[in-house]
Design a protein around this motif. Structure first.
Motif, PDB file in Angstrom:
ATOM      1  N   MET A   1      36.279  33.111  26.448  1.00  0.00           N
ATOM      2  CA  MET A   1      36.051  34.629  27.327  1.00  0.00           C
ATOM      3  C   MET A   1      37.246  35.940  27.431  1.00  0.00           C
ATOM      4  O   MET A   1      37.924  35.105  27.631  1.00  0.00           O
ATOM      5  N   GLU A   2      36.394  37.418  26.845  1.00  0.00           N
ATOM      6  CA  GLU A   2      38.235  38.071  27.051  1.00  0.00           C
ATOM      7  C   GLU A   2      37.774  38.237  28.584  1.00  0.00           C
ATOM      8  O   GLU A   2      36.713  38.588  29.464  1.00  0.00           O
ATOM      9  N   TYR A   3      38.849  38.044  29.170  1.00  0.00           N
ATOM     10  CA  TYR A   3      38.836  38.904  30.352  1.00  0.00           C
ATOM     11  C   TYR A   3      38.604  40.466  30.408  1.00  0.00           C
ATOM     12  O   TYR A   3      37.899  39.867  31.869  1.00  0.00           O
ATOM     13  N   GLU A   4      38.115  41.262  30.133  1.00  0.00           N
ATOM     14  CA  GLU A   4      37.470  42.581  29.648  1.00  0.00           C
ATOM     15  C   GLU A   4      35.951  41.966  30.531  1.00  0.00           C
ATOM     16  O   GLU A   4      35.049  42.189  30.973  1.00  0.00           O
ATOM     17  N   GLN A   5      34.955  40.640  29.768  1.00  0.00           N
ATOM     18  CA  GLN A   5      34.145  40.147  29.819  1.00  0.00           C
ATOM     19  C   GLN A   5      34.292  39.337  31.316  1.00  0.00           C
ATOM     20  O   GLN A   5      32.977  39.642  31.453  1.00  0.00           O
ATOM     21  N   LEU A   7      34.944  39.856  33.831  1.00  0.00           N
ATOM     22  CA  LEU A   7      34.961  41.134  35.062  1.00  0.00           C
ATOM     23  C   LEU A   7      34.016  41.798  34.486  1.00  0.00           C
ATOM     24  O   LEU A   7      32.966  42.039  35.963  1.00  0.00           O
ATOM     25  N   ALA A   8      32.843  42.310  33.724  1.00  0.00           N
ATOM     26  CA  ALA A   8      31.748  42.517  33.466  1.00  0.00           C
ATOM     27  C   ALA A   8      31.240  42.151  34.192  1.00  0.00           C
ATOM     28  O   ALA A   8      29.987  42.467  34.938  1.00  0.00           O
ATOM     29  N   ILE A   9      31.570  40.754  34.254  1.00  0.00           N
ATOM     30  CA  ILE A   9      29.842  39.645  34.808  1.00  0.00           C
ATOM     31  C   ILE A   9      29.431  39.670  35.666  1.00  0.00           C
ATOM     32  O   ILE A   9      28.985  39.315  36.735  1.00  0.00           O
ATOM     33  N   LEU A  10      31.361  39.997  36.547  1.00  0.00           N
ATOM     34  CA  LEU A  10      31.545  39.307  37.803  1.00  0.00           C
ATOM     35  C   LEU A  10      30.966  40.893  38.556  1.00  0.00           C
ATOM     36  O   LEU A  10      30.251  41.101  39.023  1.00  0.00           O
ATOM     37  N   ASP A  11      31.340  42.477  37.745  1.00  0.00           N
ATOM     38  CA  ASP A  11      30.418  43.450  38.186  1.00  0.00           C
ATOM     39  C   ASP A  11      29.399  42.951  38.267  1.00  0.00           C
ATOM     40  O   ASP A  11      28.584  43.954  39.334  1.00  0.00           O
ATOM     41  N   GLU A  12      28.437  42.740  37.015  1.00  0.00           N
ATOM     42  CA  GLU A  12      26.959  42.872  37.042  1.00  0.00           C
ATOM     43  C   GLU A  12      26.566  41.478  38.690  1.00  0.00           C
ATOM     44  O   GLU A  12      25.742  42.134  39.284  1.00  0.00           O
ATOM     45  N   TRP A  13      27.387  40.172  38.894  1.00  0.00           N
ATOM     46  CA  TRP A  13      26.629  39.742  39.548  1.00  0.00           C
ATOM     47  C   TRP A  13      27.112  40.714  41.567  1.00  0.00           C
ATOM     48  O   TRP A  13      26.527  40.269  42.423  1.00  0.00           O
ATOM     49  N   VAL A 110      27.239  32.876  34.910  1.00  0.00           N
ATOM     50  CA  VAL A 110      28.096  32.726  35.804  1.00  0.00           C
ATOM     51  C   VAL A 110      28.470  30.809  36.175  1.00  0.00           C
ATOM     52  O   VAL A 110      29.606  31.230  36.447  1.00  0.00           O
ATOM     53  N   GLU A 111      28.034  29.918  35.969  1.00  0.00           N
ATOM     54  CA  GLU A 111      28.038  29.252  35.941  1.00  0.00           C
ATOM     55  C   GLU A 111      29.662  29.009  35.257  1.00  0.00           C
ATOM     56  O   GLU A 111      30.357  28.096  35.050  1.00  0.00           O
ATOM     57  N   ARG A 112      29.036  29.214  33.690  1.00  0.00           N
ATOM     58  CA  ARG A 112      29.513  30.170  32.599  1.00  0.00           C
ATOM     59  C   ARG A 112      31.182  29.941  33.108  1.00  0.00           C
ATOM     60  O   ARG A 112      32.288  29.889  32.520  1.00  0.00           O
ATOM     61  N   LEU A 113      31.140  31.134  33.885  1.00  0.00           N
ATOM     62  CA  LEU A 113      32.029  32.208  33.849  1.00  0.00           C
ATOM     63  C   LEU A 113      32.916  31.822  35.284  1.00  0.00           C
ATOM     64  O   LEU A 113      34.419  31.869  35.272  1.00  0.00           O
ATOM     65  N   ALA A 114      32.760  30.470  35.925  1.00  0.00           N
ATOM     66  CA  ALA A 114      33.520  30.303  36.803  1.00  0.00           C
ATOM     67  C   ALA A 114      34.712  28.921  36.577  1.00  0.00           C
ATOM     68  O   ALA A 114      35.366  28.560  36.970  1.00  0.00           O
ATOM     69  N   ASP A 126      44.466  38.675  37.554  1.00  0.00           N
ATOM     70  CA  ASP A 126      45.197  40.393  38.345  1.00  0.00           C
ATOM     71  C   ASP A 126      44.441  40.815  39.791  1.00  0.00           C
ATOM     72  O   ASP A 126      43.701  40.579  39.761  1.00  0.00           O
ATOM     73  N   HIS A 127      45.304  41.674  39.917  1.00  0.00           N
ATOM     74  CA  HIS A 127      44.559  42.226  41.146  1.00  0.00           C
ATOM     75  C   HIS A 127      43.020  42.732  40.884  1.00  0.00           C
ATOM     76  O   HIS A 127      42.526  42.145  41.861  1.00  0.00           O
ATOM     77  N   ARG A 128      42.060  43.096  39.762  1.00  0.00           N
ATOM     78  CA  ARG A 128      40.464  43.072  39.354  1.00  0.00           C
ATOM     79  C   ARG A 128      39.891  41.950  39.547  1.00  0.00           C
ATOM     80  O   ARG A 128      38.788  41.546  40.065  1.00  0.00           O
ATOM     81  N   LEU A 129      40.266  40.569  39.052  1.00  0.00           N
ATOM     82  CA  LEU A 129      39.593  39.429  39.608  1.00  0.00           C
ATOM     83  C   LEU A 129      39.834  39.248  40.403  1.00  0.00           C
ATOM     84  O   LEU A 129      39.181  39.037  41.258  1.00  0.00           O
ATOM     85  N   THR A 130      40.440  39.405  41.395  1.00  0.00           N
ATOM     86  CA  THR A 130      41.079  38.456  42.585  1.00  0.00           C
ATOM     87  C   THR A 130      40.331  40.381  43.346  1.00  0.00           C
ATOM     88  O   THR A 130      38.943  39.039  44.440  1.00  0.00           O
ATOM     89  N   ASP A 131      40.246  41.166  43.347  1.00  0.00           N
ATOM     90  CA  ASP A 131      38.926  42.115  44.086  1.00  0.00           C
ATOM     91  C   ASP A 131      38.003  41.623  44.060  1.00  0.00           C
ATOM     92  O   ASP A 131      36.639  42.026  45.537  1.00  0.00           O
TER      93      ASP A 131
END
Length: 146
Positions: A1-5, A7-13, A110-114, A126-131
């Motif tokens: 899974m790409e990094y931007e994907q 981040l997009a899933i985390l934004d949805e969450w 989200v489970e797959r993302l974890a 990077d900071h985007r993911l930790t944020d």
């Protein structure tokens, strides 16, 4: 899974948690209106005039009798608050439906993302993911406190 994907899933969450807090606000506002309506109706119920020997009651909705001048205003206020309450109820129903659909669609991702985040090399984080993960953690703790 790409990094931007990711981040997009985390934004949805994050957006689903924000929807939950919006729903809690609507629910709180409904409780306030409900209490106000009940209190006013109790007070109005005490103003019925019992007609002797008939078992019937009269309600001075025009405010003609002394001491009953507040009744028409109370009835108008009651109608406004009931209308607001009904609008909020419809909004809450829509919010719950949307929230349930979004969460049920998002949980497998989200489970797959974890698992994906656990497998990411330290150099890619990077900071985007930790944020985003810290925002989710704070939302989760706030939701549990509610």
């Amino acid at each position: 899974m790409e990094y931007e994907q990711i981040l997009a899933i985390l934004d949805e969450w994050i957006a689903t948690y924000e929807q939950e807090f919006d729903y809690l606000w609507v629910q709180g506002r409904m409780k306030v209106l409900d209490k106000s309506i009940k209190d006013r109706r109790e007070k109005l119920d005490k103003t019925f005039i019992k007609i002797p020997f008939t078992g019937k009651r009269l309600f001075d909705d025009i405010g003609v009798l002394p001491g009953h001048k507040w009744i028409p205003t109370a009835l108008m206020e009651d109608a406004k608050e009931v209308t607001k309450y009904n609008r909020l109820l419809e909004q809450a129903k829509r919010m719950v439906t949307d929230l349930i659909e979004t969460q049920s669609a998002l949980i497998p991702e989200v489970e797959r993302l974890a698992r994906e985040i656990d497998n990411l090399p330290e150099s890619e984080i990077d900071h985007r993911l930790t944020d985003r993960t810290s925002r989710i953690a704070s939302y989760m703790s706030s939701a549990q406190a509610q």
